[in-house]
Design a protein around this motif. Structure first.
Motif, short mmCIF file in Angstrom:
data_model
loop_
_atom_site.label_atom_id
_atom_site.label_comp_id
_atom_site.label_asym_id
_atom_site.label_seq_id
_atom_site.Cartn_x
_atom_site.Cartn_y
_atom_site.Cartn_z
N LEU A 201 0.80 -1.22 0.00
CA LEU A 201 0.00 0.00 0.00
C LEU A 201 0.83 1.28 0.00
CD1 LEU A 201 -2.58 -1.17 2.70
CD2 LEU A 201 -2.88 -1.21 0.21
N GLY A 202 2.02 1.22 0.56
CA GLY A 202 2.86 2.42 0.64
C GLY A 202 4.15 2.12 1.36
N ILE A 203 4.89 3.18 1.70
CA ILE A 203 6.20 2.98 2.32
C ILE A 203 6.60 4.22 3.10
CG2 ILE A 203 7.56 3.87 0.38
CD1 ILE A 203 9.44 1.41 0.80
N ALA A 226 -8.96 -6.18 2.46
CA ALA A 226 -7.95 -6.08 1.40
C ALA A 226 -8.52 -5.51 0.11
CB ALA A 226 -7.33 -7.46 1.15
N ASN A 227 -9.78 -5.82 -0.21
CA ASN A 227 -10.37 -5.31 -1.45
C ASN A 227 -10.51 -3.80 -1.44
OD1 ASN A 227 -10.62 -7.77 -2.73
ND2 ASN A 227 -12.72 -8.12 -2.05
N SER A 228 -10.75 -3.23 -0.27
CA SER A 228 -11.05 -1.80 -0.18
C SER A 228 -9.82 -0.94 0.06
CB SER A 228 -12.08 -1.55 0.93
OG SER A 228 -11.57 -1.96 2.19
N LEU A 229 -8.68 -1.55 0.35
CA LEU A 229 -7.44 -0.80 0.57
C LEU A 229 -6.52 -1.03 -0.62
CD1 LEU A 229 -6.78 -1.47 4.38
CD2 LEU A 229 -7.91 0.50 3.33
N ASN A 230 -6.32 0.00 -1.42
CA ASN A 230 -5.52 -0.13 -2.64
C ASN A 230 -4.30 0.78 -2.68
OD1 ASN A 230 -7.28 -2.05 -4.16
ND2 ASN A 230 -8.76 -0.39 -3.91
N ASP A 231 -4.24 1.76 -1.79
CA ASP A 231 -3.10 2.67 -1.74
C ASP A 231 -3.05 3.29 -0.35
OD1 ASP A 231 -0.94 4.30 -2.52
OD2 ASP A 231 -1.78 4.53 -4.54
N ILE A 232 -2.00 4.03 -0.08
CA ILE A 232 -1.80 4.55 1.27
C ILE A 232 -2.89 5.54 1.66
CG2 ILE A 232 -0.31 6.52 0.69
CD1 ILE A 232 0.28 3.89 3.49
N ASP A 233 -3.47 6.28 0.70
CA ASP A 233 -4.55 7.21 1.02
C ASP A 233 -5.79 6.50 1.51
OD1 ASP A 233 -3.16 9.54 0.57
OD2 ASP A 233 -3.78 9.71 -1.53
N ASP A 234 -6.01 5.27 1.03
CA ASP A 234 -7.16 4.49 1.52
C ASP A 234 -7.00 4.17 2.99
OD1 ASP A 234 -8.29 4.49 -1.03
OD2 ASP A 234 -7.24 2.65 -1.60
N VAL A 235 -5.78 3.89 3.41
CA VAL A 235 -5.52 3.63 4.83
C VAL A 235 -5.78 4.89 5.65
CG1 VAL A 235 -3.82 2.87 6.53
CG2 VAL A 235 -3.76 1.93 4.20
N ARG A 236 -5.32 6.01 5.15
CA ARG A 236 -5.50 7.28 5.85
C ARG A 236 -6.98 7.62 6.03
NH1 ARG A 236 -2.27 9.72 2.95
NH2 ARG A 236 -0.43 9.66 4.28
N LYS A 237 -7.78 7.35 5.00
CA LYS A 237 -9.21 7.68 5.05
C LYS A 237 -10.01 6.72 5.92
CE LYS A 237 -9.06 9.69 0.41
NZ LYS A 237 -9.42 9.47 -1.03
N SER A 238 -9.70 5.43 5.82
CA SER A 238 -10.52 4.42 6.50
C SER A 238 -10.05 4.09 7.91
CB SER A 238 -10.56 3.14 5.67
OG SER A 238 -9.28 2.53 5.60
N ARG A 239 -8.81 4.45 8.23
CA ARG A 239 -8.27 4.13 9.56
C ARG A 239 -7.61 5.37 10.16
NH1 ARG A 239 -5.46 -1.84 9.24
NH2 ARG A 239 -7.27 -2.98 8.44
N PRO A 240 -8.42 6.32 10.60
CA PRO A 240 -7.86 7.56 11.15
C PRO A 240 -6.89 7.28 12.30
CG PRO A 240 -10.24 7.75 10.87
CD PRO A 240 -9.89 6.30 10.63
N ASP A 272 3.43 6.57 -1.80
CA ASP A 272 2.33 5.72 -2.26
C ASP A 272 2.80 4.34 -2.72
OD1 ASP A 272 3.42 6.05 -4.81
OD2 ASP A 272 1.85 7.45 -5.48
N LYS A 273 1.82 3.55 -3.16
CA LYS A 273 2.08 2.16 -3.55
C LYS A 273 3.09 2.06 -4.69
CE LYS A 273 -1.13 0.31 -6.01
NZ LYS A 273 -2.42 -0.31 -6.40
N ASP A 274 2.92 2.87 -5.72
CA ASP A 274 3.83 2.78 -6.86
C ASP A 274 5.27 3.07 -6.45
OD1 ASP A 274 1.78 2.10 -8.57
OD2 ASP A 274 1.42 4.15 -9.25
#
Length: 345
Positions: A201-203, A226-240, A272-274
């Motif tokens: 997801l990121g580094i 796992a389906n809903s987390l695709n990049d580091i911003d998804d973690v930031r939004k869904s897991r404050p 980010d992931k890339d």
């Protein structure tokens, strides 16, 4: 008489490179009889672990076997990219390796909420997992309030190496001479030596006493989220607070031992992931040069059974001889109550 020991086995059927990941969640838990006076085995996907020595002692080791029962190195013989499992006994089609949608293998060294600093022994033949020792004492990570031990499953990505001779262009720091570290933020608490397939997801660019020490953030591909987390911003939004807590943990975890706070590149911002996948690819190329003896080994033990073009490649018998010299599995020693102490820093 000791109770039977628990064997763990996980199975996943997935494509490693697709635009969207199907839900992964099949798990198998099985019991097997205790093998008296010899060792214990734990099964993970494609791999088994064999314990030697007594837990909570400097002699304790976790060795690895492949699906054929042959001893391997988790550092050099477990592939970087997660392979598809066979379906109905037939090999699955080979997946295309085309970028950041890959699933990577992760070797779990430290389960979440635990303190023992377990790590791949990079300078021992076949690189078993052992507990780190400093000044003759086993290392335990301090509990930095409000955390208990490690706050994720922590481990390494196989077939990667942070080359101490390579300077990062951004931080101007060289690698720490270890496989790249990875944090699994999934819900399952794993076991030491478990091999899981993860979605990167990121580094985070941590600098540990002047050395580059990348921390990859990933999630177990079998996790319900796992389906809903695709990049580091998804973690930031869904897991404050999760990423902020991660930075805080890495910044302070050595302070109770009298060390300074760790520093970070990129102003302590997660990439980010890339970006993460490019760093992983780079460390994989450094590892490849290491096992092919194209670079200074810096004391790393490169014995392996699967890298046919490596001068360190050995036979299954030679690998077995390494393990036979290790002490037999024994009773766990007690752990000091000091390990549970809170630290306020």
């Amino acid at each position: 008489m000791r109770p039977p020991l628990l064997f763990r086995s996980s199975g996943y059927v997935f494509r490693a490179f697709v635009d969207s990941f199907p839900h992964l969640g099949h798990k198998l838990l099985c019991r097997a009889a205790y093998v008296p006076h010899l060792y214990t085995l734990r099964k993970t996907m494609h791999y088994q672990t064999e314990e030697r020595g007594s837990p909570n002692t400097p002699e304790y080791r976790i060795y690895f076997k492949n699906s054929d029962g042959n001893y391997i190195s988790p550092f050099h013989d477990i592939p970087l990219i997660a392979q598809e499992e066979q379906c109905n006994g037939l090999p699955a089609k080979k997946a295309k390796r085309n970028g950041s949608e890959a699933l990577f293998n992760m070797v779990v060294e430290v389960p979440r909420w635990t303190n023992a600093k377990m790590e791949i022994a990079t300078k021992e033949p076949l690189n078993p997992i052992k507990q780190d020792v400093k000044k003759g004492k086993l290392r335990y990570v301090a509990n930095i309030f409000p955390h208990k031990g490690y706050i994720w499953n922590y481990g390494a990505i196989p077939q990667t190496w942070e080359d101490p001779n390579h300077m990062d262009s951004e931080t101007k720091c060289c690698g720490d001479n270890d496989p790249i570290d990875i944090c699994d933020i999934g819900m399952q608490v794993c076991s030491p030596g478990q091999v899981i397939q993860v979605k990167v997801l990121g580094i985070l660019a941590m600098i540990d006493e002047g050395e580059m020490d990348w921390k990859v953030i990933a999630i177990n591909a079998a996790d319900p989220e796992a389906n809903s987390l695709n990049d580091i911003d998804d973690v930031r939004k869904s897991r404050p607070g999760h990423l902020e807590a991660t930075v805080d943990w890495f910044r302070k975890y050595k302070v109770p031992d009298g060390k300074p706070e760790n520093q970070f590149g990129f102003n302590a911002q997660f990439q980010d992931k890339d970006f993460a996948v490019e760093i992983i690819k780079s460390t994989h190329e450094h590892w490849r040069a290491l096992v092919q003896k194209s670079t200074n080994s810096s004391g790393i033990e490169c014995k392996n059974v699967s890298c046919s073009d490596s001068p360190f490649n050995c036979s299954a018998k030679e690998a077995k001889d390494v393990i036979q010299s290790a002490p037999v599995f024994g009773c766990a020693h007690s752990v000091s109550p000091e390990v549970d102490k809170w630290h306020f820093v």
